[in-house]
Each structure stands twice: as C-alpha cells, then as structure tokens.
Design an enzyme around this catalytic site. Sequence first.
Site, PDB file in Angstrom:
ATOM      1  N   LYS A  21       0.855  -1.191   0.000  1.00 44.77           N
ATOM      2  CA  LYS A  21       0.000   0.000   0.000  1.00 44.77           C
ATOM      3  C   LYS A  21       0.892   1.243   0.000  1.00 44.77           C
ATOM      4  CE  LYS A  21      -1.361   2.616   3.033  1.00 44.77           C
ATOM      5  NZ  LYS A  21      -1.109   3.812   2.200  1.00 44.77           N
ATOM      6  N   CYS A  56      14.222  11.397   5.601  1.00 45.83           N
ATOM      7  CA  CYS A  56      14.364  10.930   6.984  1.00 45.83           C
ATOM      8  C   CYS A  56      15.793  11.107   7.479  1.00 45.83           C
ATOM      9  CB  CYS A  56      13.941   9.475   7.076  1.00 45.83           C
ATOM     10  SG  CYS A  56      14.722   8.477   5.810  1.00 45.83           S
ATOM     11  N   GLU A  87      10.962  16.568  14.348  1.00 49.98           N
ATOM     12  CA  GLU A  87      11.421  16.389  12.967  1.00 49.98           C
ATOM     13  C   GLU A  87      10.813  17.525  12.124  1.00 49.98           C
ATOM     14  OE1 GLU A  87       9.910  12.868  10.939  1.00 49.98           O
ATOM     15  OE2 GLU A  87      11.816  12.576   9.922  1.00 49.98           O
ATOM     16  N   GLU A  97      11.015   1.493   9.377  1.00 51.84           N
ATOM     17  CA  GLU A  97      11.938   2.579   8.984  1.00 51.84           C
ATOM     18  C   GLU A  97      11.205   3.875   9.285  1.00 51.84           C
ATOM     19  OE1 GLU A  97      14.977   2.379   7.955  1.00 51.84           O
ATOM     20  OE2 GLU A  97      15.162   0.260   7.462  1.00 51.84           O
TER      21      GLU A  97
HETATM   22  P1  NAD Z   1       3.178   8.628   7.505  1.00 53.20           P
HETATM   23  O1  NAD Z   1       3.555   7.828   8.689  1.00 53.20           O
HETATM   24  O2  NAD Z   1       2.123   9.645   7.636  1.00 53.20           O
HETATM   25  O3  NAD Z   1       2.723   7.688   6.310  1.00 53.20           O
HETATM   26  C1  NAD Z   1       3.522   6.606   5.885  1.00 53.20           C
HETATM   27  C2  NAD Z   1       2.623   5.549   5.286  1.00 53.20           C
HETATM   28  O4  NAD Z   1       1.782   5.057   6.316  1.00 53.20           O
HETATM   29  C3  NAD Z   1       1.689   6.048   4.177  1.00 53.20           C
HETATM   30  O5  NAD Z   1       1.556   5.032   3.204  1.00 53.20           O
HETATM   31  C4  NAD Z   1       0.370   6.223   4.899  1.00 53.20           C
HETATM   32  O6  NAD Z   1      -0.736   6.068   4.063  1.00 53.20           O
HETATM   33  C5  NAD Z   1       0.435   5.078   5.879  1.00 53.20           C
HETATM   34  N1  NAD Z   1      -0.422   5.221   7.061  1.00 53.20           N
HETATM   35  C6  NAD Z   1      -0.693   6.331   7.771  1.00 53.20           C
HETATM   36  N2  NAD Z   1      -1.534   6.047   8.788  1.00 53.20           N
HETATM   37  C7  NAD Z   1      -1.776   4.710   8.713  1.00 53.20           C
HETATM   38  C8  NAD Z   1      -2.565   3.795   9.464  1.00 53.20           C
HETATM   39  N3  NAD Z   1      -3.272   4.195  10.523  1.00 53.20           N
HETATM   40  N4  NAD Z   1      -2.558   2.501   9.092  1.00 53.20           N
HETATM   41  C9  NAD Z   1      -1.845   2.086   8.030  1.00 53.20           C
HETATM   42  N5  NAD Z   1      -1.102   2.896   7.273  1.00 53.20           N
HETATM   43  C10 NAD Z   1      -1.060   4.187   7.615  1.00 53.20           C
HETATM   44  O7  NAD Z   1       4.546   9.242   6.983  1.00 53.20           O
HETATM   45  P2  NAD Z   1       4.789  10.130   5.704  1.00 53.20           P
HETATM   46  O8  NAD Z   1       4.388  11.512   6.034  1.00 53.20           O
HETATM   47  O9  NAD Z   1       4.216   9.500   4.480  1.00 53.20           O
HETATM   48  O10 NAD Z   1       6.369  10.014   5.558  1.00 53.20           O
HETATM   49  C11 NAD Z   1       7.235  10.831   6.230  1.00 53.20           C
HETATM   50  C12 NAD Z   1       7.859  10.098   7.401  1.00 53.20           C
HETATM   51  O11 NAD Z   1       8.517   8.932   6.920  1.00 53.20           O
HETATM   52  C13 NAD Z   1       8.916  10.911   8.094  1.00 53.20           C
HETATM   53  O12 NAD Z   1       8.800  10.794   9.483  1.00 53.20           O
HETATM   54  C14 NAD Z   1      10.208  10.283   7.596  1.00 53.20           C
HETATM   55  O13 NAD Z   1      11.308  10.493   8.456  1.00 53.20           O
HETATM   56  C15 NAD Z   1       9.821   8.859   7.451  1.00 53.20           C
HETATM   57  N6  NAD Z   1      10.702   8.147   6.505  1.00 53.20           N
HETATM   58  C16 NAD Z   1      11.577   7.242   7.012  1.00 53.20           C
HETATM   59  C17 NAD Z   1      12.436   6.577   6.172  1.00 53.20           C
HETATM   60  C18 NAD Z   1      13.411   5.575   6.718  1.00 53.20           C
HETATM   61  O14 NAD Z   1      13.941   4.801   5.943  1.00 53.20           O
HETATM   62  N7  NAD Z   1      13.664   5.536   8.019  1.00 53.20           N
HETATM   63  C19 NAD Z   1      12.399   6.817   4.795  1.00 53.20           C
HETATM   64  C20 NAD Z   1      11.488   7.757   4.306  1.00 53.20           C
HETATM   65  C21 NAD Z   1      10.634   8.408   5.194  1.00 53.20           C
END
Ligand code: NAD
Length: 474
Positions: free
Chosen positions: A166, A276, A377, A242
């Site tokens: 997803k 990130c 962040e 991650e």
């Molecule tokens: P997010 O947590 O809002 O969303 C990430 C994913 O989770 C999306 O696909 C979203 O649809 C899904 N999601 C959100 N709520 C959910 C739920 N209740 N159930 C299931 N899925 C759900 O994060 P974002 O804004 O898309 O991404 C940014 C974040 O990702 C930042 O904190 C960044 O640091 C982190 N990030 C980490 C890495 C890493 O490798 N450590 C890489 C890229 C981004």
Amino acid sequence: MFINGRWITTQNTFAVTNPATGEVIGQMAEGDRSHAVDAIEAAATALPDWSASTAYQRAAILLKAHQLMIASKQSLAELMTREQGKPLKAALNEVQYAADFLLWFAEESKRVYGETIPSARADQRFIVRYQPVGVVAAITPWNYPISMLTRKLAPALAAGCTVVLKPAEATPLCAKAVFEILEQAGLPAGVANLITVSDPTDIGHEFCTNPKVKKITFTGSTAVGRKIAQQAAAQVKRVSMELGGHAPFIVFDDADPVHAAKGASLVKFLNTGQACISPNRIFVQRKILEPFIHTLVARVNAMNAGNGLDPANSIGPLVNEAAVAKVERQVNDAVDKGAALHCGGQRLNQGDLSNGHFYAPTVLSSVDEDMLIYREETFGPVAAIIPFDTYDEVIERANDTNYGLAAYVYTQNLSTAMRAFEALNFGIIGINDINPTSAAAPFGGMNESGLGREGAREGLQEYLETKLGGFSIA
Ligand code: NAD
C-alpha cells in the site's frame, strides 16, 4: 490496483495532485478492506510456487525489472516530479537508486547460504537453513515514492516471499508505474499486489490482523509506525520499521568550514528537507561558526524554489499545506525564542507559486534546546545551526534525542572521526560524507527511528526465517 495479476478499477476514485501547481494529475482507484483481503489471499495462493522457484528464476525477473526501470528512467522521473515535486535531477537520481535495489537483490538472492554448526555430541549434526517468512504487507511513504517500494519489494521477492503493498495516498501513480514494470518483467500473478486508498486506516488494520500476513514492513513516521507495531504484536507478526529521524550534523573546528557548509547545503535541502536522513540540528564548533554560516547562507540565497520540471529550480514544493504550516510554526517559534534568521523564513505564494506548497529555504542560527525545531522532525527546508564548544558536549547533545537514524561528522582528525563514529547512537553515520547510502549498505535506525535494516545482506535477512535442524545419527 493490481491484484492477482489483474488491474482493478473502482467506481470511487481519489484525485492525485501536483504539489507545485495544485493541478489534478490523475485519479486512483479507491480500495477498501475487501480489496486488501483479496490481495492477501492472492499473495497466499501464489506463495507455494514462488517460494519453491529457484533463486535463479527469481533473480532473472528482478534483473528484467531493473532493466525496464533503467529504460524508462526519464519518464518515471518526470512522473515523480509532477506527483511528488522534487526537482527532475533528484528524481532521476531516485529512479537510479530504486533500480539499484532490483539489481543488487537479484544478485544477492543467489547467496542465501545455510550453515552447519558443530555439535558437542558426536552423534548430532546441526544444519541451519533460511526460508521465506511468507506473505509480506508493505506500507510506503510519499517522499521517495519509487525507491522506498523497491527497497522492500526487491529483497522480499528475492527471498521468495509474496507481497501486498500500500503506497502513500499522495504518490500512488509512481507506485502504479513500479507495478507495471514488475508485470512486464514477468512476475507471476499474485506474487506482488498493489492496493491504493485515500484513507489507510482500514487497510492497515487488515494487514495487522489477517493471520495470512506473516510480516509487516513499514516506512513512515514514528507515530504511525508505533501504532502498526502495536497492532501487529497481537499476532506476534514480524515487523520492520523505517521511521523518522532528527539527524545531527556536527562540524568540528579542524574541518574546512566552507567544504562542510557546502555539504550541509546539499544534504539539508535535498528533497526540500523531506528526507528521513535530513540534518535537523547542525552543530558547529564556535571558532568556525562565522565562515560556516557565511558560506551556507550564500549558497541558500542562490537556490531557486519552483516547479521541479524547470532545471533552474533546486527547491521543490512541500507535500501539502500541513507540511508548510509545520515548518512555519517551527521557524516562528525559533525566531520568537531568540534564533537569528539569516534568510528565508516565509511562505512563497506569489505568481507561479501561488497554487503550490512552497516555503523559502531558510537558515537559522543560535538555535537552542527550548525551541521546537531542536526536538521535532522538521521535514522541510530549514537549516538550524547550534554553536558548541567541546567534543564531549556535542556528542552528548547529539545523542539527546529519541531518534537514531542518521548523523554526520566533519573533521580532519582521524581520532575524532573514529571516536564520534563509535559514540553516536545512530544507525547511519556519514564521516565527511553526505551520502552514506547504497543498495549494498544497511540502512536503518536505532531507538525510535526503527527496527531492522533495508538494503545489504541485512535487508534480505529481514524476509527470511531461520530454521534449525538437529539430526541425531545414532
Ligand atoms: P506517515 O507515517 O504519515 O505515512 C507513511 C505511510 O503510512 C503512508 O503510506 C500512509 O498512508 C500510511 N499510514 C498512515 N496512517 C496509517 C494507518 N493508521 N494505518 C496504516 N497505514 C497508515 O509518513 P509520511 O508523512 O508519508 O512520511 C514521512 C515520514 O517517513 C517521516 O517521518 C520520515 O522520516 C519517514 N521516513 C523514514 C524513512 C526511513 O527509511 N527511516 C524513509 C522515508 C521516510
């Protein structure tokens, strides 16, 4: 959506918009929980044959996918710039990085070796073999909308797992393009499935509660990752997480401040700060503070914000209005509490930028512990500079965070470099290096930045179970 080798459309759709222009660039199928159930079923049905295929057969498909991705690099990058906003040059780099995972894991799939272990008993033999964990559910973010998919899909498929993925609701078109490549590469029906949805909650719940899903791999925020890990714990599912970061970028006074400031400007403003591993706290030793700030501000002043399809622009939009509001709140809070604002510090909403989500690249100095930006962040184009005096002080302050993903150190002194590398509690450390990432290198965080690693041998291991055989030959 792509379920069991078929493209599925739905009556309900959701719009995908270009964050630079506000223009609607596509409509995506609006999945629901029943689609997730179907996709998991398809993945479970495809599992026995896929996991019984040879590593050589799986590698051939991944290699083909790699070649197809490289062949459509330009069109994929243009799609990414329109959907996610990053400048075209950065999008091209991301497609290359994404394709690297397909190639590297195609190769590594042939090296899942077992082990024999000497026993203390003369009549006993131990053998260890690794086998795929089973059906994997993957959830990916919008900031790297192609490479975060292949970083999960390539090792999972190489290991012999089947997958339901997803993607983030902001970037489903890039995900669709990745699945078109997998289909063209000849992946059998059901082995990888794509579910798209504008509200992920129900699908996430199905992933966590369906007993056929054996592992959840998630990249996104710490807040959501924590929730998913909690839900997955009820069935003791394997998880890889991650999550977010709050990288320190430490410049010791024996380093060349101009070189370090150039490095900081490149890594901090990469993807408009939406990475990130983006530096969130830039610690500079007091003696070289002035030349460092001078160089950084000059470079930031030369950056142009705008549509990433125009090569003159190196700063793209933020993902949405909430992201702009968060950056604005952090900058205003820092300035109110005494930080010095050197450049930027405001939204960009004039002329061509009026329908996009732009914030000016910003440099703040005299940042301290009382400011939001010191702990939260940012995920935006703000360089926050903090002066320091001693080695011990900066290591303690750098480690004073719940996150532990990336850290950067600039020094010419080998002892300082080695001591800092060992003392910093972060999973990825760049020493005079702003890009410590590769498909061949383990990527992941400590503390609340996550669990597990992606890329490298560790990345494949995440999709394998260890099985021990104890053979009595008496
Ligand atoms: P997010 O947590 O809002 O969303 C990430 C994913 O989770 C999306 O696909 C979203 O649809 C899904 N999601 C959100 N709520 C959910 C739920 N209740 N159930 C299931 N899925 C759900 O994060 P974002 O804004 O898309 O991404 C940014 C974040 O990702 C930042 O904190 C960044 O640091 C982190 N990030 C980490 C890495 C890493 O490798 N450590 C890489 C890229 C981004």
